[in-house]
Design a protein around this motif. Structure first.
Motif, mmCIF file in Angstrom:
data_model
loop_
_atom_site.group_PDB
_atom_site.id
_atom_site.type_symbol
_atom_site.label_atom_id
_atom_site.label_comp_id
_atom_site.label_asym_id
_atom_site.label_seq_id
_atom_site.Cartn_x
_atom_site.Cartn_y
_atom_site.Cartn_z
ATOM 1 N N ALA A 270 39.641 -35.948 23.490
ATOM 2 C CA ALA A 270 40.307 -37.057 22.862
ATOM 3 C C ALA A 270 41.872 -37.350 23.243
ATOM 4 N N ALA A 271 42.276 -35.888 23.541
ATOM 5 C CA ALA A 271 43.782 -36.132 23.749
ATOM 6 C C ALA A 271 44.201 -36.653 25.037
ATOM 7 N N GLU A 272 43.106 -36.636 25.940
ATOM 8 C CA GLU A 272 43.316 -37.126 27.293
ATOM 9 C C GLU A 272 43.630 -38.773 27.222
ATOM 10 N N GLY A 273 43.205 -39.321 26.261
ATOM 11 C CA GLY A 273 43.489 -40.907 26.428
ATOM 12 C C GLY A 273 44.045 -41.201 25.092
ATOM 13 N N GLN A 274 44.985 -42.193 25.193
ATOM 14 C CA GLN A 274 45.823 -42.604 24.119
ATOM 15 C C GLN A 274 44.902 -43.419 22.831
ATOM 16 N N GLU A 275 43.940 -44.030 23.389
ATOM 17 C CA GLU A 275 43.125 -44.897 22.569
ATOM 18 C C GLU A 275 41.751 -44.029 22.236
ATOM 19 N N ARG A 276 41.488 -42.928 22.632
ATOM 20 C CA ARG A 276 40.441 -42.129 22.381
ATOM 21 C C ARG A 276 40.310 -41.528 20.874
ATOM 22 N N TYR A 277 39.350 -41.609 20.152
ATOM 23 C CA TYR A 277 39.175 -41.116 18.542
ATOM 24 C C TYR A 277 38.056 -40.390 18.783
ATOM 25 N N LEU A 278 37.649 -39.281 17.744
ATOM 26 C CA LEU A 278 36.456 -38.918 17.374
ATOM 27 C C LEU A 278 36.209 -39.199 15.825
ATOM 28 N N ILE A 279 35.235 -39.741 15.634
ATOM 29 C CA ILE A 279 34.838 -39.957 14.297
ATOM 30 C C ILE A 279 34.016 -38.726 13.910
ATOM 31 N N GLU A 280 34.468 -38.060 12.835
ATOM 32 C CA GLU A 280 33.870 -36.982 12.350
ATOM 33 C C GLU A 280 33.180 -37.284 11.030
ATOM 34 N N ASP A 281 31.633 -37.265 10.922
ATOM 35 C CA ASP A 281 30.931 -37.585 9.772
ATOM 36 C C ASP A 281 30.456 -36.031 9.267
ATOM 37 N N ASP A 282 31.193 -35.964 8.248
ATOM 38 C CA ASP A 282 31.100 -34.450 7.420
ATOM 39 C C ASP A 282 29.963 -34.919 6.198
ATOM 40 N N TYR A 283 28.756 -35.350 6.312
ATOM 41 C CA TYR A 283 28.101 -35.753 5.354
ATOM 42 C C TYR A 283 27.435 -34.702 4.302
ATOM 43 N N ASP A 284 27.295 -33.439 4.802
ATOM 44 C CA ASP A 284 26.894 -32.543 3.838
ATOM 45 C C ASP A 284 27.538 -31.178 3.869
ATOM 46 N N SER A 285 28.609 -31.221 3.990
ATOM 47 C CA SER A 285 29.329 -29.791 4.564
ATOM 48 C C SER A 285 29.263 -28.899 3.365
ATOM 49 N N GLU A 286 29.040 -29.577 1.975
ATOM 50 C CA GLU A 286 29.267 -28.658 0.934
ATOM 51 C C GLU A 286 28.290 -27.491 0.699
ATOM 52 N N PHE A 287 27.091 -27.780 1.381
ATOM 53 C CA PHE A 287 25.768 -26.833 1.224
ATOM 54 C C PHE A 287 25.897 -25.998 2.534
ATOM 55 N N ARG A 288 26.293 -24.826 2.348
ATOM 56 C CA ARG A 288 26.187 -23.683 3.351
ATOM 57 C C ARG A 288 25.802 -22.345 2.970
ATOM 58 N N TYR A 289 24.968 -21.723 3.431
ATOM 59 C CA TYR A 289 24.403 -20.387 3.164
ATOM 60 C C TYR A 289 24.486 -19.152 3.685
ATOM 61 N N LYS A 290 25.018 -19.182 4.630
ATOM 62 C CA LYS A 290 25.507 -18.143 5.507
ATOM 63 C C LYS A 290 26.879 -18.105 5.690
ATOM 64 N N GLY A 291 27.877 -17.165 5.356
ATOM 65 C CA GLY A 291 29.044 -16.900 5.492
ATOM 66 C C GLY A 291 30.104 -17.925 4.802
ATOM 67 N N LYS A 292 31.360 -18.209 5.339
ATOM 68 C CA LYS A 292 32.190 -19.040 4.675
ATOM 69 C C LYS A 292 31.933 -20.703 5.094
ATOM 70 N N PRO A 293 32.212 -21.728 4.264
ATOM 71 C CA PRO A 293 32.346 -22.908 4.711
ATOM 72 C C PRO A 293 33.162 -23.105 6.018
ATOM 73 N N LEU A 294 32.506 -23.685 6.787
ATOM 74 C CA LEU A 294 33.304 -24.200 8.281
ATOM 75 C C LEU A 294 34.255 -25.274 7.982
ATOM 76 N N PRO A 295 35.491 -25.002 8.558
ATOM 77 C CA PRO A 295 36.529 -25.852 8.462
ATOM 78 C C PRO A 295 36.432 -27.134 9.178
ATOM 79 N N SER A 296 36.623 -28.176 8.823
ATOM 80 C CA SER A 296 36.551 -29.646 9.404
ATOM 81 C C SER A 296 36.958 -29.566 11.037
#
Length: 479
Positions: A270-296
């Motif tokens: 993404a950093a290689e282009g000025q107009e590049r973007y990542l859309i992060e869809d974090d739809y169900d990150s609240e439910f994790r059963y092993k280890g700590k919740p992953l950061p976004s």
């Protein structure tokens, strides 16, 4: 009382008297089932005034309907539809409405539905939600019924900002957040911000709804294959995409959680282009059963190339219809300049209720309870699937509300799904989410090379339903 008169079209030139036209119209409405038993009709005075006919004309029509048994006159109350049980079916058997096309027949759903999108609403704190709603409406002032800010109420955006930073590590200010009625609206708004003809890359398999939305924009779409770490950045580089839509914390439907190394590769792309973007869809990150919740992924973004989208549909309830988007500052400026005239699509009352639900700790307590409930269902399902280990590889069970079963005996997904349906069990095929750039379908050659993978969701099922559903699958898949 129904708004019946607005449907009557009287024609003095059609050869029938006005009272006959009124009589025939009401009779046909009763026969068709549009007027139901004990339904009250307009008074004769009201109907005569509305149709600009004499009271005698309406009385004659009503009198004929009473005489034939279609209506019953109740003293001092008016005219009501008489008993019509069986009349509709008798008319159909006699040939009435022969030219009317038949309604499409819907096959009833399976009793045991392992839907990956369903959630458990049996523990929702309805009393708390009602209490908050009641208190808000009692204390409501005139400003609550005003239009409000386009991005959503500031108090709610502040609350979401604190929640995202504490739970997902998202770094943002309230001014960067836009609240909308569901992810669909936010993606539609994002299309206005990004502009037309933007080339989008998506993981394959992917979330079909998002694919269809991007396709409706006439965006060029590149489907990027995945490995066990998520989207392949080397293949992403081969495309001319400006935007990449990804689900790094828990990819749908594969369940892959993207490790930090792959995330850094994405951010470098993404950093290689000025107009590049990542859309992060974090739809169900609240439910994790092993280890700590992953950061976004957004938490690791230092250059402002991640557009973060989240929703409360999974964590609270689908009917809440409140999602949020965190815009990088360059896109925020473009939004303010070109798109801020779009009004907020979420009621201010609903925003206030949700704000108090989160702010006062109810959401956190409910979320902790649901994590325990889903964890128990998750563990139960994995325990029941131990008997499948010789015939299936189980994966995707560390987070979310579904797991994957990969067939080891060379059977097709279609056969496995049909066998399940014969036992009144609904399972889901991975191939339904595997797209082809030309026509959104896999070729037969690819289908044959890919092992059959079945998706089993458990969020909306009771423990008894999970046990019985797996018991039925065991009979047909492994015995």
């Amino acid at each position: 009382m129904r708004e019946l008169p607005i449907h009557i079209q009287l024609d003095p030139q059609n050869g029938k008297t006005l009272y006959e036209q009124i009589y025939e119209y009401i009779r046909e409405e009763i026969r068709k089932g549009n007027l139901l038993q004990d339904e009250r009709l307009p008074s004769a005075r009201f109907l005569s005034d509305y149709l600009q006919v004499s009271r005698t004309t309406v009385d004659m029509a009503y009198g004929q309907l009473v005489a034939e048994g279609y209506l019953v006159a109740r003293p001092k109350r008016g005219y009501f539809v008489s008993t019509t049980e069986g009349l509709y079916h008798m008319e159909m058997e006699a040939g009435w409405e022969k030219e009317k096309p038949p309604l499409a027949q819907r096959k009833p759903g399976c009793r045991y539905d392992f839907s990956p999108t369903a959630i458990d609403m049996s523990h929702f704190p309805y009393a708390t939600w009602k209490k908050i709603t009641r208190n808000i409406l009692v204390d409501a002032r005139s400003q609550m019924f005003a239009l409000g800010e386009p991005q959503g109420d500031l108090e709610l955006r502040r609350t979401i900002c604190r929640y995202l930073h504490g739970s997902r590590g998202v770094n943002c200010e309230p001014e960067q957040i836009i609240v909308g009625a569901g992810n669909d609206f936010l993606l539609l708004l994002l299309e206005k911000i990004l502009g037309r003809h933007v080339h989008v890359a998506m993981e394959n398999p992917t979330y079909i709804r998002a694919y269809k939305i991007f396709r409706s924009f006439a965006y060029p779409i590149s489907l990027i294959p995945m490995d066990d770490k998520g989207i392949r950045v080397d293949r992403l580089r081969e495309s001319d995409a400006q935007i990449a839509y990804v689900m790094p914390s828990h990819q749908y439907p594969t369940g892959i959680s993207m490790p930090i190394g792959r995330r850094m590769e994405l951010l470098r792309w993404a950093a290689e282009g000025q107009e590049r973007y990542l859309i992060e869809d974090d739809y169900d990150s609240e439910f994790r059963y092993k280890g700590k919740p992953l950061p976004s992924l957004q938490a690791s973004d230092r250059l402002g190339h991640v557009i973060y989208i989240g929703t409360f549909s999974k964590a609270i309830a689908p009917a809440i219809r409140v999602s949020y988007m965190v815009l990088p500052y360059p896109l925020l400026e473009k939004y303010r300049r070109e798109c801020s005239f779009f009004s907020s699509t979420v009621s201010r009352i609903d925003q206030t209720i949700l704000n108090e639900f989160i702010r006062d700790g109810y959401f956190e307590r409910y979320l902790n309870k649901m994590r325990k409930e889903y964890r128990m269902k998750h563990d139960l399902l994995l325990g029941e699937l131990k008997a499948f280990e010789k015939d299936f590889a189980v994966s995707g069970g560390s987070a979310g509300l579904h797991i994957l079963l990969k067939d080891l005996r060379g059977r097709s997904e279609e056969i496995l799904a049909q066998e399940a349906e014969s036992e009144d069990v609904k399972v889901y095929c991975m191939s339904a989410f595997q797209m082809k750039e030309s026509d959104m379908e896999m070729t037969n050659e690819k289908k044959q090379k890919s092992p059959a993978t079945m998706i089993l969701g458990y969020g909306g099922m009771s423990e008894e339903e999970i046990k019985e559903g797996i018991h039925r699958l065991k009979k047909i898949w492994i015995e």
